[in-house]
Design an enzyme around this catalytic site. Structure first.
Site, PDB file in Angstrom:
ATOM      1  N   ARG A   1       4.811  11.008  -2.536  1.00  0.00           N
ATOM      2  CA  ARG A   1       4.632  10.633  -1.142  1.00  0.00           C
ATOM      3  C   ARG A   1       5.915  10.896  -0.340  1.00  0.00           C
ATOM      4  O   ARG A   1       6.951  10.298  -0.624  1.00  0.00           O
ATOM      5  CB  ARG A   1       4.330   9.130  -1.118  1.00  0.00           C
ATOM      6  CG  ARG A   1       4.322   8.541   0.235  1.00  0.00           C
ATOM      7  CD  ARG A   1       4.397   7.025   0.172  1.00  0.00           C
ATOM      8  NE  ARG A   1       4.159   6.494   1.492  1.00  0.00           N
ATOM      9  CZ  ARG A   1       4.445   5.269   1.858  1.00  0.00           C
ATOM     10  NH1 ARG A   1       4.958   4.424   0.996  1.00  0.00           N
ATOM     11  NH2 ARG A   1       4.204   4.871   3.070  1.00  0.00           N
TER      12      ARG A   1
ATOM     13  N   HIS B   1       4.634  -4.644   8.892  1.00  0.00           N
ATOM     14  CA  HIS B   1       4.725  -4.504  10.345  1.00  0.00           C
ATOM     15  C   HIS B   1       3.608  -5.219  11.102  1.00  0.00           C
ATOM     16  O   HIS B   1       3.715  -5.370  12.314  1.00  0.00           O
ATOM     17  CB  HIS B   1       4.751  -3.020  10.706  1.00  0.00           C
ATOM     18  CG  HIS B   1       5.763  -2.249   9.908  1.00  0.00           C
ATOM     19  ND1 HIS B   1       7.118  -2.516   9.985  1.00  0.00           N
ATOM     20  CD2 HIS B   1       5.632  -1.262   8.972  1.00  0.00           C
ATOM     21  CE1 HIS B   1       7.765  -1.714   9.146  1.00  0.00           C
ATOM     22  NE2 HIS B   1       6.888  -0.944   8.520  1.00  0.00           N
TER      23      HIS B   1
ATOM     24  N   GLU C   1      12.967  -9.397   0.930  1.00  0.00           N
ATOM     25  CA  GLU C   1      12.174  -8.277   1.463  1.00  0.00           C
ATOM     26  C   GLU C   1      12.959  -6.988   1.222  1.00  0.00           C
ATOM     27  O   GLU C   1      14.150  -6.918   1.534  1.00  0.00           O
ATOM     28  CB  GLU C   1      11.966  -8.507   2.964  1.00  0.00           C
ATOM     29  CG  GLU C   1      11.228  -7.387   3.660  1.00  0.00           C
ATOM     30  CD  GLU C   1      11.093  -7.652   5.168  1.00  0.00           C
ATOM     31  OE1 GLU C   1      11.433  -8.772   5.639  1.00  0.00           O
ATOM     32  OE2 GLU C   1      10.662  -6.731   5.878  1.00  0.00           O
TER      33      GLU C   1
ATOM     34  N   ASP D   1       1.879 -15.244   6.333  1.00  0.00           N
ATOM     35  CA  ASP D   1       1.509 -16.652   6.134  1.00  0.00           C
ATOM     36  C   ASP D   1       1.547 -17.023   4.652  1.00  0.00           C
ATOM     37  O   ASP D   1       1.908 -18.155   4.304  1.00  0.00           O
ATOM     38  CB  ASP D   1       0.113 -16.923   6.706  1.00  0.00           C
ATOM     39  CG  ASP D   1       0.126 -16.991   8.236  1.00  0.00           C
ATOM     40  OD1 ASP D   1       1.221 -16.988   8.832  1.00  0.00           O
ATOM     41  OD2 ASP D   1      -0.978 -17.058   8.826  1.00  0.00           O
TER      42      ASP D   1
ATOM     43  N   ALA E   1       3.384  -0.936   4.669  1.00  0.00           N
ATOM     44  CA  ALA E   1       2.865  -0.975   6.045  1.00  0.00           C
ATOM     45  C   ALA E   1       2.497  -2.390   6.493  1.00  0.00           C
ATOM     46  O   ALA E   1       2.625  -2.713   7.686  1.00  0.00           O
ATOM     47  CB  ALA E   1       1.662  -0.048   6.166  1.00  0.00           C
TER      48      ALA E   1
ATOM     49  N   TYR F   1      11.203   8.926   0.991  1.00  0.00           N
ATOM     50  CA  TYR F   1      11.221   7.897  -0.062  1.00  0.00           C
ATOM     51  C   TYR F   1      11.880   8.346  -1.365  1.00  0.00           C
ATOM     52  O   TYR F   1      11.999   7.548  -2.291  1.00  0.00           O
ATOM     53  CB  TYR F   1       9.788   7.415  -0.332  1.00  0.00           C
ATOM     54  CG  TYR F   1       9.155   6.772   0.891  1.00  0.00           C
ATOM     55  CD1 TYR F   1       9.640   5.561   1.375  1.00  0.00           C
ATOM     56  CD2 TYR F   1       8.115   7.389   1.563  1.00  0.00           C
ATOM     57  CE1 TYR F   1       9.089   4.977   2.507  1.00  0.00           C
ATOM     58  CE2 TYR F   1       7.542   6.810   2.694  1.00  0.00           C
ATOM     59  CZ  TYR F   1       8.039   5.602   3.162  1.00  0.00           C
ATOM     60  OH  TYR F   1       7.495   5.027   4.273  1.00  0.00           O
TER      61      TYR F   1
ATOM     62  N   ASN G   1       8.110  -5.582  -1.311  1.00  0.00           N
ATOM     63  CA  ASN G   1       8.042  -4.446  -0.386  1.00  0.00           C
ATOM     64  C   ASN G   1       6.618  -4.422   0.133  1.00  0.00           C
ATOM     65  O   ASN G   1       5.710  -3.917  -0.531  1.00  0.00           O
ATOM     66  CB  ASN G   1       8.399  -3.129  -1.075  1.00  0.00           C
ATOM     67  CG  ASN G   1       8.454  -1.978  -0.079  1.00  0.00           C
ATOM     68  OD1 ASN G   1       7.945  -2.082   1.042  1.00  0.00           O
ATOM     69  ND2 ASN G   1       9.070  -0.883  -0.466  1.00  0.00           N
TER      70      ASN G   1
ATOM     71  N   PRO H   1       0.793  -1.226   0.000  1.00  0.00           N
ATOM     72  CA  PRO H   1       0.000   0.000   0.000  1.00  0.00           C
ATOM     73  C   PRO H   1       0.830   1.282   0.000  1.00  0.00           C
ATOM     74  O   PRO H   1       1.867   1.371   0.652  1.00  0.00           O
ATOM     75  CB  PRO H   1      -0.823  -0.098   1.292  1.00  0.00           C
ATOM     76  CG  PRO H   1      -0.085  -1.059   2.148  1.00  0.00           C
ATOM     77  CD  PRO H   1       0.552  -2.036   1.205  1.00  0.00           C
ATOM     78  N   ASN H   2       0.299   2.245  -0.740  1.00  0.00           N
ATOM     79  CA  ASN H   2       0.845   3.605  -0.848  1.00  0.00           C
ATOM     80  C   ASN H   2       2.073   3.719  -1.744  1.00  0.00           C
ATOM     81  O   ASN H   2       2.516   4.830  -2.037  1.00  0.00           O
ATOM     82  CB  ASN H   2       1.153   4.203   0.542  1.00  0.00           C
ATOM     83  CG  ASN H   2      -0.099   4.341   1.387  1.00  0.00           C
ATOM     84  OD1 ASN H   2      -1.032   5.029   0.992  1.00  0.00           O
ATOM     85  ND2 ASN H   2      -0.156   3.657   2.522  1.00  0.00           N
TER      86      ASN H   2
ATOM     87  N   ARG I   1      13.673   4.647  11.879  1.00  0.00           N
ATOM     88  CA  ARG I   1      12.423   5.400  11.889  1.00  0.00           C
ATOM     89  C   ARG I   1      11.614   5.092  13.162  1.00  0.00           C
ATOM     90  O   ARG I   1      12.158   4.628  14.151  1.00  0.00           O
ATOM     91  CB  ARG I   1      11.662   5.103  10.592  1.00  0.00           C
ATOM     92  CG  ARG I   1      12.484   5.502   9.354  1.00  0.00           C
ATOM     93  CD  ARG I   1      11.716   5.290   8.080  1.00  0.00           C
ATOM     94  NE  ARG I   1      10.498   6.100   8.069  1.00  0.00           N
ATOM     95  CZ  ARG I   1       9.465   5.879   7.248  1.00  0.00           C
ATOM     96  NH1 ARG I   1       9.521   4.889   6.374  1.00  0.00           N
ATOM     97  NH2 ARG I   1       8.411   6.651   7.304  1.00  0.00           N
TER      98      ARG I   1
ATOM     99  N   HIS J   1      12.902  -2.636   1.565  1.00  0.00           N
ATOM    100  CA  HIS J   1      12.329  -1.361   2.008  1.00  0.00           C
ATOM    101  C   HIS J   1      13.207  -0.237   1.485  1.00  0.00           C
ATOM    102  O   HIS J   1      14.438  -0.313   1.582  1.00  0.00           O
ATOM    103  CB  HIS J   1      12.244  -1.281   3.536  1.00  0.00           C
ATOM    104  CG  HIS J   1      11.399  -2.377   4.086  1.00  0.00           C
ATOM    105  ND1 HIS J   1      10.032  -2.360   3.992  1.00  0.00           N
ATOM    106  CD2 HIS J   1      11.734  -3.557   4.665  1.00  0.00           C
ATOM    107  CE1 HIS J   1       9.558  -3.484   4.512  1.00  0.00           C
ATOM    108  NE2 HIS J   1      10.566  -4.230   4.919  1.00  0.00           N
ATOM    109  N   ILE J   2      12.555   0.781   0.963  1.00  0.00           N
ATOM    110  CA  ILE J   2      13.282   1.929   0.421  1.00  0.00           C
ATOM    111  C   ILE J   2      13.988   2.676   1.550  1.00  0.00           C
ATOM    112  O   ILE J   2      15.153   3.043   1.439  1.00  0.00           O
ATOM    113  CB  ILE J   2      12.295   2.848  -0.334  1.00  0.00           C
ATOM    114  CG1 ILE J   2      11.712   2.094  -1.540  1.00  0.00           C
ATOM    115  CG2 ILE J   2      12.969   4.156  -0.757  1.00  0.00           C
ATOM    116  CD1 ILE J   2      10.493   2.753  -2.155  1.00  0.00           C
ATOM    117  N   SER J   3      13.265   2.886   2.625  1.00  0.00           N
ATOM    118  CA  SER J   3      13.834   3.602   3.774  1.00  0.00           C
ATOM    119  C   SER J   3      14.461   2.601   4.749  1.00  0.00           C
ATOM    120  O   SER J   3      14.175   1.398   4.688  1.00  0.00           O
ATOM    121  CB  SER J   3      12.737   4.402   4.488  1.00  0.00           C
ATOM    122  OG  SER J   3      11.768   3.523   5.045  1.00  0.00           O
TER     123      SER J   3
HETATM  124  C1  DQA Z   1       8.463   1.001   3.434  1.00  0.00           C
HETATM  125  C2  DQA Z   1       8.604   1.243   4.944  1.00  0.00           C
HETATM  126  C3  DQA Z   1       7.288   0.993   5.657  1.00  0.00           C
HETATM  127  O1  DQA Z   1       7.423   1.224   7.050  1.00  0.00           O
HETATM  128  C4  DQA Z   1       6.223   1.927   5.129  1.00  0.00           C
HETATM  129  O2  DQA Z   1       4.976   1.634   5.733  1.00  0.00           O
HETATM  130  C5  DQA Z   1       6.125   1.917   3.650  1.00  0.00           C
HETATM  131  C6  DQA Z   1       7.340   1.816   2.847  1.00  0.00           C
HETATM  132  C7  DQA Z   1       9.747   1.358   2.665  1.00  0.00           C
HETATM  133  O3  DQA Z   1       9.857   0.982   1.509  1.00  0.00           O
HETATM  134  O4  DQA Z   1      10.639   2.043   3.221  1.00  0.00           O
HETATM  135  O5  DQA Z   1       5.037   2.109   3.099  1.00  0.00           O
HETATM  136  O6  DQA Z   1       8.205  -0.387   3.222  1.00  0.00           O
END
Ligand code: DQA
Length: 142
Positions: free
Chosen positions: A17, A79, A97, A86, A76, A22, A73, A9-10, A106, A99-101
């Protein structure tokens, strides 16, 4: 070899964003970056994004059934989604896995990933280049 790059998501809002967190790369740029990396590595890379958890779960089921490697990725969902975790547990090919950040720098609620324990490895904090590195590792493993 085919590889799926699945985004939660997002992430369709990349570029607009929170660019301070990001970066300015748009989602369209990310798709192009991953596809270009795939061409260089001789892999077919398909990039998808969804804001719907059930859709992500079904994509993971299909990846499990076809032994397709996945770069995920989970955004959210990383977490807290036991459903996504599963589904990841059922994968039969490698899972990376991404994550950009750097989630560990954080808010505390981002420090834990329910996915990491069932992933082969985790890349966090290296920006969108983390996707390229994940694809390179998958190419080495094939
Ligand atoms: C994220 C980090 C997550 O905590 C966040 O909810 C995201 C992006 C990242 O790519 O850094 O939506 O997965």
């Amino acid at each position: 070899m085919k590889v799926l790059v699945l985004n939660g998501p997002n992430l369709n809002r990349l570029g607009t964003r929170e660019p301070d967190v990001y970066g300015s790369t748009t989602y369209a740029d990310l798709v192009e970056l991953c596809e270009a990396e795939g061409r260089e590595l001789g892999m077919e890379v398909e990039v998808r994004q969804t804001n719907h958890e059930g859709e992500m779960v079904e994509w993971l089921h299909a990846a499990a059934d076809t032994s397709t490697p996945v770069v995920l990725n989970g955004a959210a969902w990383t977490h807290y989604s036991i459903a996504v975790r599963d589904a990841c547990s059922q994968l039969t090919a490698p899972l990376v896995e991404v994550h950009i950040s750097n989630i560990h720098q954080r808010e505390e609620f981002r420090h834990h990933s329910v996915i990491s324990a069932v992933a082969n490895g985790v890349i966090a904090g290296l920006g969108v280049e983390g996707y390229q590195l994940a694809l390179r590792w998958l190419a080495l493993k094939k």
